[in-house]
Motif scaffolding. Structure first.
Motif: not given
Length: 142
Positions: A1-12, A66-72
């Motif tokens: 699986m290729t590393a995701p470039t999306a993020c699932f959020t569920y709170g703030s 998401l960029s790698t910087t955003a993920l960090a």
């Protein structure tokens, strides 16, 4: 699986202004659902944590591109009480998307309250308190 470039959020981080300040970038956002998890309040906090729970699902917001910087930056913001995991979420349109999600660390599970976290209460009362207490990294655009 290729590393995701999306993020699932569920709170703030479902709040686009908070997400943008923490991640340091704006991303396309859409409603999505994560099956097999349950969202709980974190005792003494305005934000929730999720943990795997069969037969349940969590509604949230999916951010794409998401960029790698955003993920960090997200990793730093979430800290040691969460662990980032790759999952599949379903968008409101029915598309399945690979995404990162921050799951409450099993060693911290004792901090989770019973029942479900109340997203509406967060928006009405908890968001302002959260912003005062946690000050996302870049608040210039909030």
């Amino acid at each position: 699986m290729t590393a995701p470039t999306a993020c699932f959020t569920y709170g703030s981080l479902m709040c686009e202004d908070i997400f943008r300040a923490v991640a340091g970038q704006a991303c396309a956002a859409e409603p999505a659902q994560l099956a097999g998890y349950r969202r709980h309040p974190v005792r003494g906090e305005d934000y929730p944590g999720i943990r795997p729970t069969a037969g349940t699902a969590v509604d949230g917001v999916l951010y794409r591109g998401l960029s790698t910087t955003a993920l960090a930056r997200l990793d730093a913001f979430e800290g040691a009480q969460y662990q980032r995991e790759a999952v599949e979420v379903r968008t409101a349109g029915g598309t399945v998307v690979a995404a990162w999600v921050y799951v409450f660390h099993p060693a911290q599970a004792h901090r989770l309250g019973a029942g479900d976290w109340d997203a509406a209460a967060f928006m009405h009362h908890g968001k302002a308190r959260f912003l005062r207490r946690h000050r996302p990294t870049d608040r210039s655009d909030m």
